[in-house]
Write an enzyme that holds these catalytic residues in place. Structure first.
Site, PDB file in Angstrom:
ATOM      1  N   GLU A 179       0.815  -1.224   0.000  1.00  0.00           N
ATOM      2  CA  GLU A 179       0.000   0.000   0.000  1.00  0.00           C
ATOM      3  C   GLU A 179       0.845   1.270   0.000  1.00  0.00           C
ATOM      4  OE1 GLU A 179      -2.710   0.361   3.324  1.00  0.00           O
ATOM      5  OE2 GLU A 179      -3.548   2.233   2.575  1.00  0.00           O
ATOM      6  N   LYS A 221      -2.401  -2.040  -3.210  1.00  0.00           N
ATOM      7  CA  LYS A 221      -3.463  -1.176  -2.668  1.00  0.00           C
ATOM      8  C   LYS A 221      -3.062   0.275  -2.895  1.00  0.00           C
ATOM      9  CE  LYS A 221      -5.946  -0.151   1.628  1.00  0.00           C
ATOM     10  NZ  LYS A 221      -6.623  -0.768   2.769  1.00  0.00           N
TER      11      LYS A 221
HETATM   12  P1  13P Z   1      -9.219   4.326   3.956  1.00  0.00           P
HETATM   13  O1  13P Z   1     -10.054   3.566   2.978  1.00  0.00           O
HETATM   14  O2  13P Z   1     -10.012   4.961   5.066  1.00  0.00           O
HETATM   15  O3  13P Z   1      -8.259   5.256   3.295  1.00  0.00           O
HETATM   16  O4  13P Z   1      -8.322   3.271   4.717  1.00  0.00           O
HETATM   17  C1  13P Z   1      -7.694   2.280   4.005  1.00  0.00           C
HETATM   18  C2  13P Z   1      -6.541   1.837   4.763  1.00  0.00           C
HETATM   19  O5  13P Z   1      -6.343   0.674   4.984  1.00  0.00           O
HETATM   20  C3  13P Z   1      -5.581   2.848   5.205  1.00  0.00           C
HETATM   21  O6  13P Z   1      -4.373   2.237   5.434  1.00  0.00           O
END
Ligand code: 13P
Length: 346
Positions: A179, A221
């Site tokens: 991510e 992600k």
């Molecule tokens: P949000 O969808 O609220 O951005 O959170 C996703 C997430 O896992 C943040 O690390």
């Protein structure tokens, strides 16, 4: 392919199952408490447990959600009746995942920038989480856009850590969710967000390659390519979909197991509309499944309705299921704003 690799591949496929997405419910205690306080909920270990139990016991959640990202406290917690929350998750047909990073910390020498920590001891923590039932993991890197930032140093340090984390996960039997979040904060244009996201993804996949990460056994992600929150000119749903898919196609190899977006502070409706538009317009040309891994864009209405009261559990679960259903439709390219008018009964 070895049995180990086959297992990782099967988990990746299950995470990206048709019509489903991932529910991020891995807020750290600090973040969870902040969100509780904002809506007037008292903060305690038990309240956090009650909240997570409310989410995971939502009837039929597993029809729309393939996996749930848990926090260290949650994966060790029991329900009020003494059942492990991880077991409740599994029985709902939802694969348990775990956040393994130790948060973004100030990057030395680069004011205003962060690097995510947590590599020390990670091999052992992965082994423990695997034993507890986790089958995938998450690590979030944060890239801020501002005057003269992000620096090359910030992007490279974060990409390197993401790749080392991903390699350790695969070694330990967990599918890594990689991510790299480019933050929505700031008044930058969508064009600048494109440029920074492009550079970030390029660096991340370069490092993943260097560290020998198997791309078909991981999930990306990313954040969407979007106008900064404070930008006077806000890009349309169509523009966000076009810029985002273009950026992904330039940087994300076809072998990658799947793409599951974060919502990053978008409203729940916008997050669903953007995902839907990408699948409607570009579903056929994307080589990977494109779905959601939202936290706020799924949880927020439910959190506000729950207010920490048992009497509100049913309403909160209805709202949660509704958001899961809307995003499941967006995953299939079948979402429309009309869906927002029909609240499903649990
Ligand atoms: P949000 O969808 O609220 O951005 O959170 C996703 C997430 O896992 C943040 O690390």
């Amino acid at each position: 392919m070895s049995q180990h690799a086959e297992n990782l591949r099967a988990i990746t496929k299950a995470m990206m199952a048709k019509g489903k997405g991932i529910l991020a419910m891995d807020e750290s205690n600090g973040t969870c408490d902040k969100r509780f306080q904002k809506v007037g909920i008292q903060t305690s270990v038990d309240k956090r447990r009650d909240y997570r139990e409310m989410i995971l016991t939502t009837p039929n959640l597993g029809d729309y959600i393939s996996g749930a990202i848990l926090y260290d406290e949650t994966i060790r917690q029991m329900s009020r009746d003494g059942k492990p929350l991880v077991k409740i998750c599994q029985e709902a047909g939802i694969i348990p995942g775990i956040k393994v990073d130790m948060k973004a910390k100030d990057l030395a020498g680069f004011p205003g920038e962060k690097v995510t920590e947590g590599l020390d001891g990670l091999r052992d923590r992965i082994a423990e989480y695997y034993e507890m039932g986790a089958r995938f993991a998450k690590w979030r890197a944060v890239i801020a856009i501002g005057e003269n930032i992000p620096s090359h140093a910030c992007v490279e340090a974060n990409a390197h850590a993401l790749a080392r984390y991903a390699a350790l996960c695969q070694e330990g039997g967990l599918v890594p969710i990689v991510e790299p979040e480019v933050l929505i904060d700031g008044n930058h244009s969508i064009a600048r967000c494109f440029h920074i996201t492009d550079a970030t993804l390029h660096s991340v996949f370069n490092q993943l390659h260097t560290q020998g990460v198997a791309l078909d056994r991981m999930v990306l992600k990313p954040s969407m390519v979007i106008s900064g929150k404070g930008c006077p000119e806000q890009a349309s749903v169509q523009e966000v979909a076009t810029f985002t898919v273009r950026c992904l196609l330039r940087n994300v190899p076809a072998l990658v197991g799947g793409v599951a977006f974060l919502s990053g502070g978008q409203t729940p409706e916008r997050a669903a509309a953007h995902l839907n538009e990408m699948n409607v317009q570009y579903g056929d040309i994307c080589p990977w499944p494109v779905t959601f891994s939202y936290a706020r864009a799924i949880q927020q209405p439910a959190l506000e309705a729950w207010k920490g009261e048992d009497a509100n559990v049913k309403t909160a679960q209805e709202l949660l299921l509704h958001r899961a259903k809307c995003n499941s439709a967006a995953r299939r390219g079948e979402y429309s704003s009309d869906m927002e008018k029909q609240l499903v009964a649990v």
